[in-house]
Design an enzyme around this catalytic site. Structure first.
Site, PDB file in Angstrom:
ATOM      1  N   GLY A 140      -1.944   4.175  -4.741  1.00  0.00           N
ATOM      2  CA  GLY A 140      -1.778   2.928  -5.464  1.00  0.00           C
ATOM      3  C   GLY A 140      -0.630   2.893  -6.436  1.00  0.00           C
ATOM      4  N   MET A 142       0.828  -1.202   0.000  1.00  0.00           N
ATOM      5  CA  MET A 142       0.000   0.000   0.000  1.00  0.00           C
ATOM      6  C   MET A 142       0.865   1.256   0.000  1.00  0.00           C
ATOM      7  SD  MET A 142      -1.360   0.484   3.906  1.00  0.00           S
ATOM      8  CE  MET A 142      -1.932   2.105   3.426  1.00  0.00           C
ATOM      9  N   CYS A 143       0.278   2.334  -0.525  1.00  0.00           N
ATOM     10  CA  CYS A 143       0.877   3.668  -0.438  1.00  0.00           C
ATOM     11  C   CYS A 143      -0.271   4.630  -0.159  1.00  0.00           C
ATOM     12  CB  CYS A 143       1.661   4.006  -1.710  1.00  0.00           C
ATOM     13  SG  CYS A 143       0.667   4.048  -3.224  1.00  0.00           S
ATOM     14  N   ALA A 144      -0.260   5.798  -0.776  1.00  0.00           N
ATOM     15  CA  ALA A 144      -1.339   6.759  -0.548  1.00  0.00           C
ATOM     16  C   ALA A 144      -2.494   6.571  -1.521  1.00  0.00           C
ATOM     17  CB  ALA A 144      -0.813   8.185  -0.642  1.00  0.00           C
TER      18      ALA A 144
END
Length: 442
Positions: A402, A398-400
């Site tokens: 995608g 995960m990130c902020a």
């Protein structure tokens, strides 16, 4: 008239100054001159002067290109010892622009040879191009010359900011580094300011003494792409001139041959397209304003790379971003249907994460502000060197939003991980979907 030309990807601003007679001054122009040239052409301007405030670490300078193509006189610090023709300026030197005057102010700190440029109309100061010295709400980082110089440059930065703060309150502040830059600019929409506003609101100018200033400036410095350590010297020597760059057309057979020789596939399609189907071993770096930063962060310089893109994605944008950080080893692009095997990486909604391992690849500051409890944290830029630390078990990256997560997932898949998923969204989406609280760093 001063026109800011903003590079949203690097978080920087170049400036175009209309000198009133069809000529212009360009300040801190990058090697990707498309936007600056567009502004100049729209206003019927020819760039007659190209000034650089410092030896940039985050992009290659466009000043030598402007000298070659437009006949611009390059203005830069004598202390920078540039190896190409330029007007070498010392503290207090002035350049007559024809009705306006540019005065050099020595403001070391961000770099040792840093200059700011005061723009004068007669005796009146209109504004100051502060580069990486005084920026909106902060001052640029001082650790790019190595940890052994971080504190001494921070102390030089303290003195430089106080020198600039002595200018009249109404003087405009035109910094190069802004929100989104890895050079320590804080978040925010403002790209320019005034001396008075910065004196009233900038936490560094409000520091009571030099030691407090140094602690505030150097605490919590984030990571930066490794190419930052190379570009200052490349700018001192002078970037090579650009002709008419293009992406060479490559057949599927030629791509296979280049891959066998060590080339790397860089797939710039949107994350969802990559997730659905991609060539095994490809690295996903979606084409967006931050493309250059991640290309330079994840590929070693000189590594030949092959672009995979959608037909509606602009080849000039890919080339422009790559060239501004000196990544000229592009072997070309795949221009015919791929006839080999493909892979996919599932994207999961935030309500489907379940009890599997979560890998969070955001920056340290983002993770500290709120993360999925129990998530393993490895910044995307560090992941290539730490892939072996990631267990070979089902993992959701995960990130902020995608994009970075898909890049990380592609790196894991390239290293042999087979049970990789990507969260479609960010930590806020996960919290909303699960009704659970995000964790925070103490």
């Amino acid at each position: 008239m001063v026109i800011a030309v903003v590079d949203e990807g690097l978080g920087n601003s170049a400036y175009l100054v209309d000198l009133g007679d069809g000529r212009a001054l360009a300040v801190d122009a990058s090697r990707d001159l498309r936007a600056l040239r567009s502004e100049a052409e729209r206003r019927g301007l020819r760039v007659a002067f190209a000034a650089d405030t410092h030896l940039h670490a985050d992009f290659l300078s466009g000043a030598p290109q402007l000298a070659a193509s437009d006949g611009a006189r390059v203005l830069a610090s004598a202390a920078g010892e540039r190896a190409f023709e330029h007007v070498a300026l010392h503290d207090g030197d002035e350049v007559d622009l024809g009705g306006l005057t540019l005065r050099a102010l020595a403001t070391p700190g961000h770099t040792g040879e840093h200059l700011s440029f005061l723009l004068l109309a007669g005796p009146r100061a209109l504004g100051v191009f502060t580069g990486g010295s005084l920026i909106v709400g902060a001052a640029a980082r001082t650790d790019l010359a190595g940890p052994e110089r971080t504190e001494s440059l921070a102390r030089a930065q303290y003195r430089s900011l106080r020198r600039l703060a002595a200018l009249s309150d109404e003087v405009e502040v035109w910094p190069t580094h802004g929100a989104g830059s890895f050079c320590s600019a804080p978040p925010g929409a403002e790209r320019t300011s005034t001396i008075g506003r910065e004196k009233a609101t900038n936490p560094l100018l409000l520091a009571g003494d030099e030691d407090t200033f140094v602690r505030r400036l150097t605490s919590g410095l984030g990571s930066f792409p490794p190419y930052f350590l190379r570009l200052a010297e490349a700018n001192r020597l002078g970037p090579a001139l650009i002709g008419r760059p293009r992406l060479r057309r490559l057949s599927a057979a030629r791509v296979r041959a280049l891959l066998a020789e060590g080339a790397v596939l860089v797939d710039v399609r949107p994350a969802r397209a990559f997730a659905a189907a991609h060539i095994p071993g490809a690295i996903s770096i979606p084409l967006r304003p931050q493309f250059a930063s991640w290309l330079g962060w994840l590929l070693e310089p000189g590594t030949p790379y092959i672009i995979v893109r959608n037909p509606d994605q602009d080849a000039a944008e890919i080339l422009g971003q790559a060239l501004k950080i000196g990544y000229e080893a592009g072997a070309g692009e795949l221009t015919e249907p791929w006839d080999g095997p493909t892979s996919s990486i599932p994207m999961l909604g935030p309500d489907r994460v379940g009890a599997v391992s979560v890998l969070d690849v955001r920056q340290d500051s983002e993770y500290a502000a709120g993360h999925v409890p129990g998530a393993v944290h490895v910044e995307l830029g560090d992941l290539p060197a730490r892939v072996a630390e990631i267990p070979a078990e089902p993992v959701v990256v995960m990130c902020a939003h995608g994009e970075r997560a898909m890049t990380a997932a592609s790196l894991l898949a390239r290293a042999g991980h087979r049970r990789v998923r990507v969260l479609d969204g960010g930590p806020g989406d996960w919290a909303d979907a699960t009704g659970r609280q995000l964790g925070e760093e103490a």
